[in-house]
Design a protein around this motif. Structure first.
Motif, PDB file in Angstrom:
ATOM      1  N   HIS A  32       0.882  -1.112   0.052  1.00 54.80           N
ATOM      2  CA  HIS A  32       0.045   0.138  -0.020  1.00 54.80           C
ATOM      3  C   HIS A  32       0.666   1.351   0.061  1.00 54.80           C
ATOM      4  O   HIS A  32       0.514   2.243  -0.645  1.00 54.80           O
ATOM      5  CB  HIS A  32      -1.056  -0.005   1.206  1.00 54.80           C
ATOM      6  CG  HIS A  32      -1.841   1.137   1.204  1.00 54.80           C
ATOM      7  ND1 HIS A  32      -2.675   1.612   0.446  1.00 54.80           N
ATOM      8  CD2 HIS A  32      -1.698   2.361   2.337  1.00 54.80           C
ATOM      9  CE1 HIS A  32      -3.147   2.900   0.891  1.00 54.80           C
ATOM     10  NE2 HIS A  32      -2.651   3.290   1.977  1.00 54.80           N
ATOM     11  N   ARG A  35       7.703   4.081   2.971  1.00 58.30           N
ATOM     12  CA  ARG A  35       8.066   5.443   3.662  1.00 58.30           C
ATOM     13  C   ARG A  35       9.208   5.197   4.266  1.00 58.30           C
ATOM     14  O   ARG A  35       9.852   4.039   4.552  1.00 58.30           O
ATOM     15  CB  ARG A  35       6.882   5.640   4.808  1.00 58.30           C
ATOM     16  CG  ARG A  35       5.499   5.794   4.554  1.00 58.30           C
ATOM     17  CD  ARG A  35       4.511   5.896   5.853  1.00 58.30           C
ATOM     18  NE  ARG A  35       3.209   6.016   5.512  1.00 58.30           N
ATOM     19  CZ  ARG A  35       2.419   5.033   5.556  1.00 58.30           C
ATOM     20  NH1 ARG A  35       2.626   3.775   5.788  1.00 58.30           N
ATOM     21  NH2 ARG A  35       1.098   5.411   5.085  1.00 58.30           N
ATOM     22  N   TYR A  37      11.503   7.092   7.389  1.00 65.32           N
ATOM     23  CA  TYR A  37      11.596   7.991   8.410  1.00 65.32           C
ATOM     24  C   TYR A  37      13.012   8.262   8.932  1.00 65.32           C
ATOM     25  O   TYR A  37      13.855   7.440   8.226  1.00 65.32           O
ATOM     26  CB  TYR A  37      10.833   7.195   9.482  1.00 65.32           C
ATOM     27  CG  TYR A  37       9.439   7.039   9.444  1.00 65.32           C
ATOM     28  CD1 TYR A  37       8.540   7.826  10.469  1.00 65.32           C
ATOM     29  CD2 TYR A  37       8.773   6.046   8.862  1.00 65.32           C
ATOM     30  CE1 TYR A  37       7.184   7.910  10.223  1.00 65.32           C
ATOM     31  CE2 TYR A  37       7.343   6.006   8.619  1.00 65.32           C
ATOM     32  CZ  TYR A  37       6.612   6.883   9.464  1.00 65.32           C
ATOM     33  OH  TYR A  37       5.213   6.660   9.423  1.00 65.32           O
ATOM     34  N   SER A  50       6.874   9.708   1.686  1.00 63.28           N
ATOM     35  CA  SER A  50       6.225   8.466   1.495  1.00 63.28           C
ATOM     36  C   SER A  50       5.623   8.390   0.115  1.00 63.28           C
ATOM     37  O   SER A  50       5.476   9.185  -0.430  1.00 63.28           O
ATOM     38  CB  SER A  50       4.842   8.588   2.666  1.00 63.28           C
ATOM     39  OG  SER A  50       4.056   9.813   2.289  1.00 63.28           O
ATOM     40  N   THR A  52       2.691   6.157  -2.103  1.00 63.58           N
ATOM     41  CA  THR A  52       1.503   5.098  -1.784  1.00 63.58           C
ATOM     42  C   THR A  52       1.507   4.387  -3.354  1.00 63.58           C
ATOM     43  O   THR A  52       2.158   4.686  -4.611  1.00 63.58           O
ATOM     44  CB  THR A  52       0.374   5.820  -1.836  1.00 63.58           C
ATOM     45  OG1 THR A  52      -0.144   6.638  -3.011  1.00 63.58           O
ATOM     46  CG2 THR A  52       0.228   6.812  -0.532  1.00 63.58           C
ATOM     47  N   ASN A  96       9.988   1.784   6.049  1.00 66.27           N
ATOM     48  CA  ASN A  96       8.762   1.404   6.495  1.00 66.27           C
ATOM     49  C   ASN A  96       7.994   0.959   5.452  1.00 66.27           C
ATOM     50  O   ASN A  96       7.674   1.559   4.446  1.00 66.27           O
ATOM     51  CB  ASN A  96       7.991   2.159   7.359  1.00 66.27           C
ATOM     52  CG  ASN A  96       6.524   1.898   7.852  1.00 66.27           C
ATOM     53  OD1 ASN A  96       5.847   2.109   7.262  1.00 66.27           O
ATOM     54  ND2 ASN A  96       6.573   1.138   8.985  1.00 66.27           N
ATOM     55  N   ALA A  97       7.315  -0.367   5.625  1.00 67.20           N
ATOM     56  CA  ALA A  97       6.542  -0.806   4.321  1.00 67.20           C
ATOM     57  C   ALA A  97       4.985  -1.147   4.892  1.00 67.20           C
ATOM     58  O   ALA A  97       4.886  -1.794   5.854  1.00 67.20           O
ATOM     59  CB  ALA A  97       6.878  -1.984   3.430  1.00 67.20           C
ATOM     60  N   GLU A  98       3.811  -0.611   4.458  1.00 64.59           N
ATOM     61  CA  GLU A  98       2.614  -1.208   4.553  1.00 64.59           C
ATOM     62  C   GLU A  98       1.944  -1.912   3.821  1.00 64.59           C
ATOM     63  O   GLU A  98       1.840  -1.590   2.509  1.00 64.59           O
ATOM     64  CB  GLU A  98       1.856   0.346   4.725  1.00 64.59           C
ATOM     65  CG  GLU A  98       0.279   0.015   5.396  1.00 64.59           C
ATOM     66  CD  GLU A  98      -0.456   1.191   5.694  1.00 64.59           C
ATOM     67  OE1 GLU A  98      -1.683   1.322   5.912  1.00 64.59           O
ATOM     68  OE2 GLU A  98       0.197   2.447   5.658  1.00 64.59           O
ATOM     69  N   TYR A 107      -3.941  -4.299   6.016  1.00 67.64           N
ATOM     70  CA  TYR A 107      -2.748  -3.760   5.994  1.00 67.64           C
ATOM     71  C   TYR A 107      -1.658  -3.788   7.329  1.00 67.64           C
ATOM     72  O   TYR A 107      -2.351  -3.453   8.320  1.00 67.64           O
ATOM     73  CB  TYR A 107      -2.466  -2.417   5.503  1.00 67.64           C
ATOM     74  CG  TYR A 107      -2.923  -2.376   3.964  1.00 67.64           C
ATOM     75  CD1 TYR A 107      -2.106  -2.855   2.899  1.00 67.64           C
ATOM     76  CD2 TYR A 107      -4.244  -1.960   3.573  1.00 67.64           C
ATOM     77  CE1 TYR A 107      -2.401  -2.676   1.759  1.00 67.64           C
ATOM     78  CE2 TYR A 107      -4.712  -1.840   2.007  1.00 67.64           C
ATOM     79  CZ  TYR A 107      -3.602  -2.287   1.287  1.00 67.64           C
ATOM     80  OH  TYR A 107      -4.049  -2.300  -0.020  1.00 67.64           O
ATOM     81  N   SER A 108      -0.497  -4.431   7.192  1.00 67.28           N
ATOM     82  CA  SER A 108       0.352  -4.292   8.288  1.00 67.28           C
ATOM     83  C   SER A 108       1.363  -3.590   7.847  1.00 67.28           C
ATOM     84  O   SER A 108       2.062  -3.575   6.818  1.00 67.28           O
ATOM     85  CB  SER A 108       0.731  -5.879   8.645  1.00 67.28           C
ATOM     86  OG  SER A 108      -0.442  -6.645   8.977  1.00 67.28           O
ATOM     87  N   SER A 109       2.370  -3.040   9.213  1.00 69.82           N
ATOM     88  CA  SER A 109       3.294  -2.268   8.850  1.00 69.82           C
ATOM     89  C   SER A 109       4.694  -3.076   9.343  1.00 69.82           C
ATOM     90  O   SER A 109       4.617  -3.648  10.367  1.00 69.82           O
ATOM     91  CB  SER A 109       3.228  -0.988   9.818  1.00 69.82           C
ATOM     92  OG  SER A 109       4.414  -0.081   9.723  1.00 69.82           O
ATOM     93  N   TRP A 111       9.198  -2.584   9.359  1.00 66.02           N
ATOM     94  CA  TRP A 111      10.272  -1.783   9.524  1.00 66.02           C
ATOM     95  C   TRP A 111      11.566  -2.444   9.329  1.00 66.02           C
ATOM     96  O   TRP A 111      11.913  -3.601   9.596  1.00 66.02           O
ATOM     97  CB  TRP A 111      10.469  -1.299  11.196  1.00 66.02           C
ATOM     98  CG  TRP A 111       9.405  -0.303  11.354  1.00 66.02           C
ATOM     99  CD1 TRP A 111       8.244  -0.566  11.969  1.00 66.02           C
ATOM    100  CD2 TRP A 111       9.249   1.248  11.306  1.00 66.02           C
ATOM    101  NE1 TRP A 111       7.210   0.530  12.183  1.00 66.02           N
ATOM    102  CE2 TRP A 111       8.269   1.574  11.729  1.00 66.02           C
ATOM    103  CE3 TRP A 111      10.182   2.112  10.827  1.00 66.02           C
ATOM    104  CZ2 TRP A 111       7.719   2.919  11.972  1.00 66.02           C
ATOM    105  CZ3 TRP A 111       9.876   3.522  10.991  1.00 66.02           C
ATOM    106  CH2 TRP A 111       8.391   3.956  11.370  1.00 66.02           C
TER     107      TRP A 111
END
Length: 121
Positions: A32, A35, A37, A50, A52, A96-98, A107-109, A111
């Motif tokens: 999805h 990102r 950070y 980020s 999408t 970071n990936a969603e 959806y899960s996040s 790192w």
């Protein structure tokens, strides 16, 4: 489990450039968002950029015009091109990936481990 490996950090002089990479592996059904950070010592982690699945991108005000986020066609790698680097860009940069792990999941996040960027003379 999804694994994110960030790389490309290093020591550069002010005004220089770096390109960070984040490679995702594991059983990923769809992505999805990706990102970047960063977190400097003694400071909170902040969102830098980020991207999408709709190919839209957003940037922190502090990096607009200098950083560019992009990804490959397979959506398994995301990049952060950093130009005109400043000492205040010094931080550990985290990917970071969603993602969705399967068709029916939410959806899960996840790192990455982080990569150090140091901007100094």
């Amino acid at each position: 489990q999804v694994q994110l490996v960030a790389s490309g950090g290093g020591l550069v002089q002010p005004g220089g450039s770096l390109r960070l990479s984040c490679a995702a592996s594991g059983s990923i059904f769809s992505v999805h968002a990706m990102r970047w950070y960063r977190q400097a010592p003694g400071k909170q982690r902040e969102l830098v950029a980020s991207m999408t699945s709709g190919d839209s991108s957003n940037y922190a005000d502090s990096v607009k015009g200098r950083f560019t986020i992009s990804g490959d066609g397979a959506k398994n790698t995301v990049y952060l091109q950093m130009n005109s680097l400043k000492p205040e860009d010094t931080a550990v940069y985290y990917c970071n990936a969603e993602v969705k792990l399967d068709k029916y999941s939410t959806y899960s996040s996840f790192w990455g481990q982080g990569t150090q960027v140091t901007v100094s003379s």
